[in-house]
Design a protein around this motif. Sequence first.
Motif, PDB file in Angstrom:
ATOM      1  N   GLN A 131     -17.046 -25.159  -8.389  1.00  0.00           N
ATOM      2  CA  GLN A 131     -16.704 -24.150  -7.392  1.00  0.00           C
ATOM      3  C   GLN A 131     -17.577 -22.932  -7.624  1.00  0.00           C
ATOM      4  OE1 GLN A 131     -12.719 -22.591  -7.697  1.00  0.00           O
ATOM      5  NE2 GLN A 131     -12.824 -21.610  -5.710  1.00  0.00           N
ATOM      6  N   ASP A 132     -18.234 -22.465  -6.565  1.00  0.00           N
ATOM      7  CA  ASP A 132     -19.027 -21.244  -6.648  1.00  0.00           C
ATOM      8  C   ASP A 132     -18.070 -20.058  -6.597  1.00  0.00           C
ATOM      9  OD1 ASP A 132     -21.823 -20.067  -6.496  1.00  0.00           O
ATOM     10  OD2 ASP A 132     -20.821 -19.054  -4.833  1.00  0.00           O
ATOM     11  N   LEU A 133     -18.272 -19.088  -7.472  1.00  0.00           N
ATOM     12  CA  LEU A 133     -17.381 -17.920  -7.546  1.00  0.00           C
ATOM     13  C   LEU A 133     -18.003 -16.725  -6.833  1.00  0.00           C
ATOM     14  CD1 LEU A 133     -16.214 -18.303 -11.247  1.00  0.00           C
ATOM     15  CD2 LEU A 133     -15.041 -19.054  -9.173  1.00  0.00           C
ATOM     16  N   ASP A 134     -18.423 -16.930  -5.586  1.00  0.00           N
ATOM     17  CA  ASP A 134     -19.049 -15.890  -4.765  1.00  0.00           C
ATOM     18  C   ASP A 134     -20.263 -15.285  -5.470  1.00  0.00           C
ATOM     19  OD1 ASP A 134     -17.202 -16.236  -2.719  1.00  0.00           O
ATOM     20  OD2 ASP A 134     -15.797 -14.826  -3.630  1.00  0.00           O
ATOM     21  N   SER A 135     -21.095 -16.149  -6.030  1.00  0.00           N
ATOM     22  CA  SER A 135     -22.293 -15.684  -6.730  1.00  0.00           C
ATOM     23  C   SER A 135     -23.332 -15.218  -5.724  1.00  0.00           C
ATOM     24  CB  SER A 135     -22.869 -16.803  -7.591  1.00  0.00           C
ATOM     25  OG  SER A 135     -23.263 -17.886  -6.771  1.00  0.00           O
ATOM     26  N   THR A 136     -24.240 -14.377  -6.191  1.00  0.00           N
ATOM     27  CA  THR A 136     -25.279 -13.828  -5.324  1.00  0.00           C
ATOM     28  C   THR A 136     -26.281 -14.896  -4.904  1.00  0.00           C
ATOM     29  OG1 THR A 136     -25.066 -11.733  -6.467  1.00  0.00           O
ATOM     30  CG2 THR A 136     -27.052 -12.043  -5.159  1.00  0.00           C
ATOM     31  N   ASN A 137     -26.758 -15.706  -5.855  1.00  0.00           N
ATOM     32  CA  ASN A 137     -27.805 -16.682  -5.576  1.00  0.00           C
ATOM     33  C   ASN A 137     -27.282 -18.086  -5.319  1.00  0.00           C
ATOM     34  OD1 ASN A 137     -29.999 -14.857  -5.822  1.00  0.00           O
ATOM     35  ND2 ASN A 137     -29.652 -14.855  -8.021  1.00  0.00           N
ATOM     36  N   GLY A 138     -26.002 -18.303  -5.410  1.00  0.00           N
ATOM     37  CA  GLY A 138     -25.416 -19.588  -5.061  1.00  0.00           C
ATOM     38  C   GLY A 138     -25.474 -20.622  -6.169  1.00  0.00           C
ATOM     39  N   THR A 139     -24.681 -21.670  -5.974  1.00  0.00           N
ATOM     40  CA  THR A 139     -24.629 -22.827  -6.862  1.00  0.00           C
ATOM     41  C   THR A 139     -25.038 -24.028  -6.025  1.00  0.00           C
ATOM     42  OG1 THR A 139     -22.807 -21.818  -8.086  1.00  0.00           O
ATOM     43  CG2 THR A 139     -23.120 -24.186  -8.363  1.00  0.00           C
ATOM     44  N   PHE A 140     -25.907 -24.887  -6.575  1.00  0.00           N
ATOM     45  CA  PHE A 140     -26.424 -26.017  -5.813  1.00  0.00           C
ATOM     46  C   PHE A 140     -26.048 -27.318  -6.502  1.00  0.00           C
ATOM     47  CE2 PHE A 140     -28.883 -22.380  -4.647  1.00  0.00           C
ATOM     48  CZ  PHE A 140     -29.064 -22.525  -3.288  1.00  0.00           C
ATOM     49  N   LEU A 141     -25.487 -28.249  -5.725  1.00  0.00           N
ATOM     50  CA  LEU A 141     -25.110 -29.564  -6.215  1.00  0.00           C
ATOM     51  C   LEU A 141     -25.971 -30.589  -5.498  1.00  0.00           C
ATOM     52  CD1 LEU A 141     -23.266 -31.565  -7.720  1.00  0.00           C
ATOM     53  CD2 LEU A 141     -21.650 -31.351  -5.836  1.00  0.00           C
ATOM     54  N   ALA A 142     -26.820 -31.284  -6.232  1.00  0.00           N
ATOM     55  CA  ALA A 142     -27.742 -32.291  -5.684  1.00  0.00           C
ATOM     56  C   ALA A 142     -28.578 -31.703  -4.540  1.00  0.00           C
ATOM     57  CB  ALA A 142     -26.977 -33.526  -5.230  1.00  0.00           C
ATOM     58  N   GLY A 143     -29.021 -30.457  -4.700  1.00  0.00           N
ATOM     59  CA  GLY A 143     -29.883 -29.811  -3.722  1.00  0.00           C
ATOM     60  C   GLY A 143     -29.171 -29.096  -2.589  1.00  0.00           C
ATOM     61  N   SER A 144     -27.855 -29.269  -2.447  1.00  0.00           N
ATOM     62  CA  SER A 144     -27.091 -28.619  -1.377  1.00  0.00           C
ATOM     63  C   SER A 144     -26.262 -27.484  -1.955  1.00  0.00           C
ATOM     64  CB  SER A 144     -26.156 -29.617  -0.707  1.00  0.00           C
ATOM     65  OG  SER A 144     -26.892 -30.681  -0.159  1.00  0.00           O
ATOM     66  N   ARG A 145     -26.212 -26.381  -1.223  1.00  0.00           N
ATOM     67  CA  ARG A 145     -25.442 -25.221  -1.683  1.00  0.00           C
ATOM     68  C   ARG A 145     -23.949 -25.518  -1.633  1.00  0.00           C
ATOM     69  NH1 ARG A 145     -27.063 -19.137  -0.971  1.00  0.00           N
ATOM     70  NH2 ARG A 145     -25.309 -18.186  -2.022  1.00  0.00           N
ATOM     71  N   VAL A 146     -23.249 -25.154  -2.697  1.00  0.00           N
ATOM     72  CA  VAL A 146     -21.800 -25.344  -2.780  1.00  0.00           C
ATOM     73  C   VAL A 146     -21.141 -24.181  -2.052  1.00  0.00           C
ATOM     74  CG1 VAL A 146     -19.829 -25.460  -4.337  1.00  0.00           C
ATOM     75  CG2 VAL A 146     -21.969 -26.562  -4.967  1.00  0.00           C
ATOM     76  N   THR A 147     -20.357 -24.482  -1.036  1.00  0.00           N
ATOM     77  CA  THR A 147     -19.643 -23.450  -0.272  1.00  0.00           C
ATOM     78  C   THR A 147     -18.174 -23.842  -0.192  1.00  0.00           C
ATOM     79  OG1 THR A 147     -20.142 -24.576   1.804  1.00  0.00           O
ATOM     80  CG2 THR A 147     -21.636 -22.808   1.139  1.00  0.00           C
TER      81      THR A 147
END
Length: 170
Positions: A131-147
């Motif tokens: 789970q992304d915690l509202d990060s500035t640069n995002g978290t990516f899982l297998a190339g897709s941004r976690v939203t």
Amino acid sequence: MSELVLLLLRIGFLVLLWFFVFGVVYSLRADLFGVKVRKLPAEATAGAGSGGAAPAPKPKPASPRTSGAATASTVTKLVITSGPKAGMELPLGTDPMTIGRSSECGLVIRDDYTSSHHARLMLRSGTWSIQDLDSTNGTFLAGSRVTGGPTPINIGDPVKVGATTFELRA
């Protein structure tokens, strides 16, 4: 009003103005450079013993990746595949792990692209999720941004947080 009182009021106003200026400068410095973070004992000894060189990344196993959801019974460790801590392996329990720059996080990643509390790795209904915690640069899982909410992770799927990539392995 006497000139002495007027002089004291002027000096008092000047001192108050300088306190305000120093407060603004201190606040800007804290925002730009962050607060000092204490170095963890493991990082201090590793950095001093190896001469500051990063450990060489371990080669990936030749076996093909296992597909399917990463369940609690199949996943035992988190392996960092690229970034400053490449080759590092962390055993996973059942507790959620916060990933970020803060010394309070379970996995501390010190780089400019990672938020203080960037993402959370958790076990939900027997399946590992990120789970992304509202990060500035995002978290990516297998190339897709976690939203949105927690996103299930498959074994071997690369997860990118800042400049660090890791994956779950059995």
